[in-house]
Design an enzyme around this catalytic site. Structure first.
Site, PDB file in Angstrom:
ATOM      1  N   HIS A 140       0.824  -1.216   0.000  1.00 36.10           N
ATOM      2  CA  HIS A 140       0.000   0.000   0.000  1.00 36.10           C
ATOM      3  C   HIS A 140       0.855   1.263   0.000  1.00 36.10           C
ATOM      4  O   HIS A 140       0.404   2.326   0.438  1.00 36.10           O
ATOM      5  CB  HIS A 140      -0.956   0.032   1.199  1.00 36.10           C
ATOM      6  CG  HIS A 140      -1.773  -1.206   1.363  1.00 36.10           C
ATOM      7  ND1 HIS A 140      -2.937  -1.435   0.674  1.00 36.10           N
ATOM      8  CD2 HIS A 140      -1.566  -2.314   2.137  1.00 36.10           C
ATOM      9  CE1 HIS A 140      -3.434  -2.613   1.012  1.00 36.10           C
ATOM     10  NE2 HIS A 140      -2.617  -3.168   1.889  1.00 36.10           N
ATOM     11  N   SER A 143      14.847  21.466 -16.236  1.00 36.99           N
ATOM     12  CA  SER A 143      13.657  22.284 -16.424  1.00 36.99           C
ATOM     13  C   SER A 143      14.029  23.546 -17.185  1.00 36.99           C
ATOM     14  O   SER A 143      15.106  24.111 -16.996  1.00 36.99           O
ATOM     15  CB  SER A 143      13.055  22.660 -15.064  1.00 36.99           C
ATOM     16  OG  SER A 143      12.131  23.719 -15.182  1.00 36.99           O
TER      17      SER A 143
END
Length: 461
Positions: free
Chosen positions: A155, A276
């Site tokens: 999970h 970026s």
């Protein structure tokens, strides 16, 4: 005039030529088409359907056409529709009317099925080779990280300690299943359909086995209708490819997470990262992200082919031309992803200390404390409850199980003694899981030995 145009009174509309033509993409089958035609011509000569001299002339002409294509001397013609008719036109232009005899006892229906099977057999082997290269990298990394402890998750929550080696070898098993699926698909692709004609075979006394032997097929197709209308092998490959991409995508997702500042488990090499345009500090795991993203297009190809085939009556229908672009794109995507994933993984840097610290901070040793209580006589369900209370106690104080004193432990159960502290080291938690398939060093080494044998075996070559 089209090679099939005898019963027509006018040329096809230019837009129809463009819509109908497949030469823009099926030209990549040129080599298989020519090799298949050479085998067919040789068989026609051997069986006396055409003269040996004619067969030899056709074969020589096809060899020259192949050379012309590979030397970049050929410009394919959209009006010839597909690779088969383009090759035939080129042959006729080179050797004259004898070239018109090549298509005796065959149809484009069985011809395209042959070409696609020959092409896919080769690409299955190429894909298997790439998978084995990836498996080699996984094994080498596992050897380096036999003692690199990291948290295992369920999970996406920290669960129990494992090692990076154990984690990597889980992906080895996934890719091994992919290898096995491809090899199984290969068996069903390795069936020679030529001789099935358009749908009902031929009246000529052909020798299908001769062609199969020359082209390296294991067997010939058993039913002419099925042979020309079957694309199961294409769909099966794309299904296997979808599973490969799913495994790559899962792996890529973990690498994206692990390379984030929140995890900082790994760092991608600069050669496999991008920056970026606005944020100068960024180092993005774009290769892994793009592999993850490309999974969808392979899934789409699988659904497209299943949908294309779902309502087709026997035998061949023009709809089936749509299998080529989907197949080619699937092959290119899977092999492209594997080709860049392998060196990306190989060059990745692992932060061992961060992994170990993260394991220590996640109560990943809680199950071992519960097992300790079981060995002291508590039923497991009671032990589970007691350790849950310990964890709650630690959370309220911002500490971990290994920070508790013996007196604090005994507040939760009187059976706890000094030996509890032997249970708390995450490294010892790993080593105690010394069962087949487990993360203990001894078991992972056995897994690696098995893996190396699989990689080096003929199985999958």
């Amino acid at each position: 005039m089209k090679l099939w145009g005898g019963r027509f009174t006018k040329e096809t509309d230019k837009k129809v030529d463009e819509f109908h033509s497949s030469i823009s993409f099926d030209q990549r089958l040129y080599r298989q088409d020519i090799l298949g035609s050479m085998a067919h011509a040789r068989m026609l000569g051997t069986c006396g359907i055409i003269s040996q001299e004619e067969a030899d002339k056709i074969i020589k002409g096809l060899e020259e056409v192949l050379q012309d294509i590979e030397e970049g001397k050929v410009e394919f013609d959209i009006t010839a529709e597909d690779i088969h008719m383009n090759i035939e036109r080129l042959l006729i232009a080179k050797i004259g009317d004898t070239g018109k005899k090549l298509h005796t006892a065959r149809s484009r229906n069985d011809q395209v099925a042959l070409d696609t099977r020959m092409y896919l057999k080769e690409e299955i082997n190429n894909t298997v080779k790439l998978l084995k290269e990836l498996q080699k990298v996984l094994v080498e990394l596992a050897k380096e990280h036999l003692d690199t402890v990291m948290p295992g998750y369920t999970h996406l929550q920290k669960a129990q300690p494992v090692t990076l080696a154990h984690h990597l070898m889980a992906y080895f098993e996934m890719f091994q299943r992919d290898v096995e699926r491809l090899l199984d698909c290969y068996r069903r692709t390795d069936v020679m359909p030529l001789g099935s004609g358009a749908l009902a075979g031929t009246t000529f006394p052909i020798d299908r086995q001769q062609v199969a032997r020359e082209l390296g097929f294991a067997k010939i197709s058993a039913n002419s209708l099925d042979a020309v209308s079957d694309r199961d092998f294409v769909i099966e490959f794309t299904a296997a490819a979808s599973l490969i991409m799913m495994h790559l995508s899962r792996f890529a997702e973990e690498l994206v997470l692990w390379s984030s500042d929140e995890f900082s488990f790994v760092e991608m090499d600069d050669a496999y990262s991008t920056g970026s345009s606005i944020m100068p500090q960024k180092k993005n795991p774009d290769v892994a992200e793009l592999v993850r993203g490309k999974t969808g297009r392979v899934y789409g190809n699988l659904v497209a082919m299943l949908t294309m085939m779902k309502s087709l009556p026997l035998a061949y229908n023009k709809d089936m031309q749509e299998d080529k672009e989907a197949l080619f794109d699937t092959i290119d995507t899977v092999q492209g992803c594997l080709s860049v994933f392998i060196p990306m993984l190989k060059s990745m840097r692992v932060n061992r200390e961060r992994m170990l610290e993260s394991t220590r901070r996640g109560f990943t040793n809680a199950t071992d404390v519960a097992d300790y209580l079981v060995r002291k006589g508590l039923p497991f369900r009671d032990a589970h409850r007691v350790v849950g209370q310990m964890v709650l106690f630690c959370l309220s104080r911002g500490i971990y199980l290994e920070d508790l004193t013996l007196e604090e432990f005994r507040q939760f159960s009187a059976v706890i003694d000094q030996d509890i502290f032997e249970m708390l080291s995450v490294k010892s938690c790993v080593e105690r899981r010394n069962v087949p398939g487990g993360p203990a060093r001894e078991q992972v080494l056995e897994t690696i030995k098995r893996a190396e044998k699989l990689i080096e075996s003929d199985y999958g070559q």
